[in-house]
Design an enzyme around this catalytic site. Structure first.
Site, PDB file in Angstrom:
ATOM      1  N   ARG A   1       1.355  -1.153   0.514  1.00 20.89           N
ATOM      2  CA  ARG A   1      -0.095  -0.301  -0.129  1.00 20.89           C
ATOM      3  C   ARG A   1       0.798   0.934   0.379  1.00 20.89           C
ATOM      4  NH1 ARG A   1      -2.593  -0.436   6.668  1.00 20.89           N
ATOM      5  NH2 ARG A   1      -0.340  -1.123   6.833  1.00 20.89           N
TER       6      ARG A   1
ATOM      7  N   CYS B   1       2.248   7.466  -6.080  1.00 16.12           N
ATOM      8  CA  CYS B   1       3.159   9.047  -6.850  1.00 16.12           C
ATOM      9  C   CYS B   1       2.150  10.011  -6.278  1.00 16.12           C
ATOM     10  CB  CYS B   1       3.605   8.918  -8.107  1.00 16.12           C
ATOM     11  SG  CYS B   1       3.976  10.444  -8.899  1.00 16.12           S
TER      12      CYS B   1
ATOM     13  N   GLU C   1      -2.271   6.902   6.726  1.00 18.46           N
ATOM     14  CA  GLU C   1      -0.884   7.284   7.277  1.00 18.46           C
ATOM     15  C   GLU C   1      -0.146   7.354   6.095  1.00 18.46           C
ATOM     16  OE1 GLU C   1       0.108   3.263   9.213  1.00 18.46           O
ATOM     17  OE2 GLU C   1      -0.568   4.146  11.508  1.00 18.46           O
TER      18      GLU C   1
ATOM     19  N   CYS D   1       9.325   9.815  -9.583  1.00 14.83           N
ATOM     20  CA  CYS D   1       9.069   9.884 -10.616  1.00 14.83           C
ATOM     21  C   CYS D   1       9.741  11.222 -11.722  1.00 14.83           C
ATOM     22  CB  CYS D   1       8.290   9.592 -10.568  1.00 14.83           C
ATOM     23  SG  CYS D   1       6.965  10.409 -10.885  1.00 14.83           S
TER      24      CYS D   1
ATOM     25  N   CYS E   1       7.726  14.310 -10.208  1.00 18.31           N
ATOM     26  CA  CYS E   1       8.163  14.625  -9.312  1.00 18.31           C
ATOM     27  C   CYS E   1       8.638  15.700  -9.105  1.00 18.31           C
ATOM     28  CB  CYS E   1       8.218  13.769  -8.183  1.00 18.31           C
ATOM     29  SG  CYS E   1       6.809  12.311  -7.800  1.00 18.31           S
TER      30      CYS E   1
ATOM     31  N   GLU F   1      -6.047   4.775  16.395  1.00 19.49           N
ATOM     32  CA  GLU F   1      -6.180   3.523  16.404  1.00 19.49           C
ATOM     33  C   GLU F   1      -5.087   3.399  17.482  1.00 19.49           C
ATOM     34  OE1 GLU F   1      -4.236   2.119  12.837  1.00 19.49           O
ATOM     35  OE2 GLU F   1      -4.957   2.986  10.995  1.00 19.49           O
TER      36      GLU F   1
ATOM     37  N   TRP G   1       2.602  -7.024  13.992  1.00 19.10           N
ATOM     38  CA  TRP G   1       4.158  -6.321  13.077  1.00 19.10           C
ATOM     39  C   TRP G   1       5.790  -6.219  14.499  1.00 19.10           C
ATOM     40  CZ3 TRP G   1       5.324  -1.037  14.608  1.00 19.10           C
ATOM     41  CH2 TRP G   1       3.517  -0.523  14.721  1.00 19.10           C
TER      42      TRP G   1
ATOM     43  N   GLU H   1      -2.179  -8.861   8.503  1.00 21.72           N
ATOM     44  CA  GLU H   1      -3.029  -9.028   9.521  1.00 21.72           C
ATOM     45  C   GLU H   1      -2.890  -9.501  10.420  1.00 21.72           C
ATOM     46  OE1 GLU H   1      -4.193  -4.112   8.461  1.00 21.72           O
ATOM     47  OE2 GLU H   1      -1.896  -3.879   9.236  1.00 21.72           O
ATOM     48  N   LYS H   2      -3.557 -10.722  10.127  1.00 18.33           N
ATOM     49  CA  LYS H   2      -4.927 -11.839  10.227  1.00 18.33           C
ATOM     50  C   LYS H   2      -4.542 -12.266  11.757  1.00 18.33           C
ATOM     51  CE  LYS H   2      -2.658 -16.185   8.582  1.00 18.33           C
ATOM     52  NZ  LYS H   2      -1.397 -14.641   7.222  1.00 18.33           N
ATOM     53  N   PHE H   3      -3.221 -12.232  12.315  1.00 22.26           N
ATOM     54  CA  PHE H   3      -3.298 -11.769  14.246  1.00 22.26           C
ATOM     55  C   PHE H   3      -3.131 -11.081  14.349  1.00 22.26           C
ATOM     56  CE2 PHE H   3      -1.353 -15.654  12.082  1.00 22.26           C
ATOM     57  CZ  PHE H   3      -2.389 -16.780  12.574  1.00 22.26           C
TER      58      PHE H   3
END
Ligand code: GLA
Ligand code: ZN
Length: 674
Positions: A113, A117, A152, A159, A162, A307, A315, A355-357
């Site tokens: 994610r 650009c 976030e 590129c 930019c 959050e 993580w 993020e299953k755990f």
């Protein structure tokens, strides 16, 4: 007001029903659970682009609308996200320019994610279209509280778009290439530019040592990102939504100057994932307090805790469970520092992928009879009780300057200690020193004004941005108490060293000139011992490490003197009166005890009033207030109970156990009318 609240503290968090559309019974069950846990909000749509626009130009908002309606019928509001944080595969395949180019000039493949650009016209256009449509559909829904822009936001792209935008930005800033060459000191190593077209963003395979370039690149990345957010916001406004805007931020994230976002958002919000139980909890609480105070300073009003993790965070290197009571204490700490919400990532644990755990309010088991669910419910109950303080502000008598641009410049510089300058630690120690005597602390950057603070501390203010030295001078002249440390006032806005002595513009204010600075090896220490009879009343001897500034006195009084090395006996802390105020110059990176004593003594000298000066170790005191009432939070971050003196009569307890003690991880809240 944060703008998002409807006169109640928000309790909710990130919810991803798009992952469960094939199980409507689960979604129905979630709503029942939310009500039990006193959840009054969910954040929707953060990563839903592929489900909202499965093919280019084909939109499917029906599922979202059903959910928003069902939630609303059940008293649950929505903070609606724009989906730009992650894009559908079709978009990246058809328009590869939306993908990010890394500093080594390689374009990323689709994946992850935040991989886009910020300058790409196509990306801006596609985000604009979906935002506008979302706004048209949901922008005035009764249950929708406001907009959560992207997620976030961060990172950078190198590129061609930019690069062009960067050159344009530089042209605007410097006007002529001569001026840029001067500002960046490009004559060094013969790196002079003849035109703006020759300039490239910093790269590991190219220019990476030119500090002026790197500093301006970071400023540009912030400005370009803010500009991208502006495009997002404009699309929402074009879609007819007037709802408030936020974007969720991350700690001290080094890639963006968060203060600059104040111009495009209504309310700051952030994501808090501390490593509870890794060290004594009061230590973690004190560190987190710094972040809260920074976040509150961005829009200078209540913020949202967008959050936080109800359980363990997958993580981090170790997924530690929160011990009983920790979630409640941590959640109320946010409110104590000015948050109008406690929100989680995530409401329901995903079944697959990354993020299953990760901890969630509802886990894979899918029941309400879990420890986490019960503790989340306790948070909900607490927030209901405390709801009357929604929108109240925080008044601080002390300020600690935290400035992203100065930090960037300082961290980039070679010397005086490439192994670690410990800026963050210096900031935290001073902040903690004020917190130990029960003061609220604001954390402005160098651009904000300093009026109204009895004490201002500037830890390692390396770069004096335009006007900052002058501002501090005025502040002291008019009666302010300033604590300035080593490695301050060294360079100007473009990282050119000030000539004629440092701290720039403040040598007469502090009554010292910094003559040399000694970098210490990791194993070296020095000390500072109090000069008998000093005016500040300091008595101890304190250890210092890392950096020792050797100053020449120009009228200041010596408060501490170094204990060893060839500069033994030279000043290590000085005091100087200037105008109606005082300036203290801290020469070395001292230990925490030093800052505890210094902040206490300077606050006393400045006539600061605090409610409790002798707080037990690990106990935090914070206040919020509005026109009608003041609220006092007393929080014990120790796992075991501590004795607590009774609170004076005009305070009425509105939350927490009624007892002579503060239970382990316990919070009590009091109120008094104003
Ligand atoms: C961040 C993100 C969330 C999620 C959490 C997990 O804060 O914003 O989408 O990935 O981390 O802790
Ligand atoms: Zn780009």
């Amino acid at each position: 007001m944060s703008g998002f609240t409807r006169n109640q503290l928000i309790h909710g968090g990130d919810y991803n029903p798009e992952q469960w559309l094939d199980s409507p019974e689960i979604l129905e069950q979630d709503i029942a659970f939310f009500k039990k846990a006193k959840i009054n909000e969910v954040s929707l749509g953060i990563f839903s682009w592929a489900m909202l626009e499965p093919e280019e130009g084909k939109f499917d908002f029906g599922w979202m609308e059903d959910i928003v309606n069902r939630l609303y019928e059940n008293g649950i509001n929505v903070i609606m996200a724009t989906p730009s944080g992650a894009r559908p595969k079709w978009l990246a395949d058809k328009y590869p320019e939306v993908l990010r180019v890394a500093p080594d000039r390689r374009r990323n493949l689709f994946g992850g994610r935040h991989n886009h650009c910020y300058s790409s016209p196509v990306y801006r256009e596609k985000v604009g279209i979906i935002n506008r449509k979302l706004a048209e559909r949901f922008g005035s829904y009764p249950g929708v509280l406001g907009w959560h822009i992207s997620n976030e936001i961060g990172g950078e792209c190198h590129c061609d778009y930019c690069q062009d935008a960067f050159r344009g930005w530089l042209r605007e800033r410097y006007g002529t290439i001569e001026e840029l060459n001067r500002a960046w000191a490009t004559t060094f190593w013969s790196h002079r530019y003849q035109s703006f077209e020759q300039i490239e963003s910093p790269s590991p395979i190219g220019e990476c040592d030119l500090h002026g370039l790197k500093l301006d690149w970071r400023r540009f990345v912030t400005d370009q990102t803010v500009d991208f957010v502006k495009v997002e916001v404009q699309a929402l406004r074009d879609g007819g939504s007037a709802l408030p805007i936020t974007t969720n931020m991350m700690y001290f994230y080094g890639g963006l100057n968060y203060h600059k976002f104040a111009e495009v958002i209504d309310t700051a919000s952030w994501d808090n994932y501390p490593l509870w139980h890794k060290q004594p909890e009061p230590e973690t609480a004190a560190e987190v307090a710094v972040y809260y105070d920074i976040m509150r300073g961005i829009c200078r009003k209540p913020f949202l805790l967008m959050e936080s993790c109800p359980s363990s965070t997958n993580w981090q290197s170790v997924s530690k469970l929160k011990k009983p009571g920790m979630l409640l204490a941590a959640s109320l700490q946010a409110v104590a520092h000015g948050s109008d919400s406690v929100q989680y990532f995530q409401m329901r644990q995903s079944r697959g992928a990354n993020e299953k755990f990760h901890g969630a309010v509802i886990d894979h088991y899918g029941g309400e009879d879990t420890r986490v669910f019960r503790e989340v419910t306790q948070v909900g109950e607490a927030l209901e009780i405390l709801s009357e303080l929604t929108g109240s502000g925080v008044k601080a008598q002390a300020a600690v300057i935290y400035d992203w641009e100065s930090r960037w410049a300082m961290e980039d510089a070679q010397g005086p200690r490439n192994k670690g300058l410990y800026y963050h630690e210096a900031v935290t120690k001073i902040h903690k020193g004020f917190r130990r005597i029960g003061l609220n602390v604001d954390m402005p950057d160098m651009e904000q004004d300093l009026e109204g603070y009895a004490v201002v501390a500037v830890p390692m203010g390396y770069m004096f941005r335009k006007g900052f030295g002058e501002k501090l001078k005025k502040y002291v002249e008019q009666g302010g108490y300033l604590i300035l440390t080593y490695w301050s006032g060294i360079v100007d806005d473009t990282d050119l060293c000030f000539l004629g002595g440092t701290p720039h513009e403040l040598m007469d204010v502090c009554g010292v000139r910094s003559a040399e600075i000694d970098g210490l090896y990791d194993w070296e220490t020095n000390s500072g011992a109090a000069v008998p009879g000093n005016s500040l009343g300091m008595t101890g001897e304190y250890r210092c490490r890392n950096l020792c500034d050797l100053v020449q006195l120009r009228g200041a009084e010596e408060v501490l003197r170094y204990g060893s090395d060839f500069y033994a006996g030279q000043p290590a802390l000085t005091a100087h009166s200037y105008g109606k105020g005082m300036a203290y110059y801290v020469c070395a990176d001292f230990e925490e005890d030093f800052y505890n004593d210094l902040c206490r003594k300077v606050s006393e000298a400045a006539g600061v009033k605090s409610l409790w000066v002798n707080l037990p170790e690990g106990v935090e005191l914070s206040t919020r207030q509005d026109e009608k009432a003041e609220y006092l939070f007393i929080q014990n971050f120790n796992p075991s109970a501590v004795e607590w003196d009774e609170v004076p009569e005009q305070w009425q307890q509105i939350y927490g156990e009624v007892s002579e003690k503060l239970p382990g991880f316990g919070t009590k809240v009091y109120k008094r009318a104003l």
